[in-house]
Design an enzyme around this catalytic site. Sequence first.
Site: not given
Length: 257
Positions: A52, A226, A234, A238
């Site tokens: 990443y 995840i 948001r 979640n």
Amino acid sequence: MAHEIPTAELGPGVQLPAIGFGTWQITGSSAYESTRTALDVGYRHIDTATMYGNEEEIGRALRDSGVDRSEIFITTKLPPSQAGRERQTIEASLKALGVDHVDLWLIHWPPARGKSVPVWTAFLQAREAGLTRSVGVSNYDAALIDELVKETGETPVVNQVAWSPAQHDERFLADMRDRRIVVEGYSSLKNTPLDDPRLVAIAEAHGVTVPQVVLRWQLHHDIVIIPKSTRRERMVENLSVLDFSLTAAELETINAW
């Protein structure tokens, strides 16, 4: 924390929060800001990977957050291209993250045929050396996992895979449960048509959003979620999937996609 997040036990004293913050495709200053925000609103499980390219920013966010390291569950992953360089890879991850260990280290994708077992053996050695508290895999099927177990006697504690209503596979979940492997699902929203009338109807019945329905559905199947977002509202949304439950009929509707 506003929400008491349930956990899955990966080993003695190793508790994996069932809701984590995903960081795929979040890089640079956005990775720093998003991780800071996630920790601020109550996330205690951060999922990253060598691939990443954001471990350094996440490490800075962890330090600046003021949250004690012992309260945060950190996952990172080894890219298959680094097979044979496991020790150097995890040491680079630890340096970038600014920590002396991670809580979970995953083989990101199965490496070339025949390479999985040597990589897994190196993972077990890293765990013994205290560089990671637990070890697992990502994107593995049952046969590949059985090969690791047969050769080493050690079962991965986690298998992180793409999961969504369209990808729902009861047999796979049963195979993982039989092996006492925790399943983590990624890209559940990316792979779901969020305007599907069946999901919209369920969301309306609970006064929630379609993404919340999809995430809640995964939790009902004991799949760790995840989700990723760079928006504070948001992230909060979640986390609040713990505030409602789906009925058996609603679960069946989504299962039968």
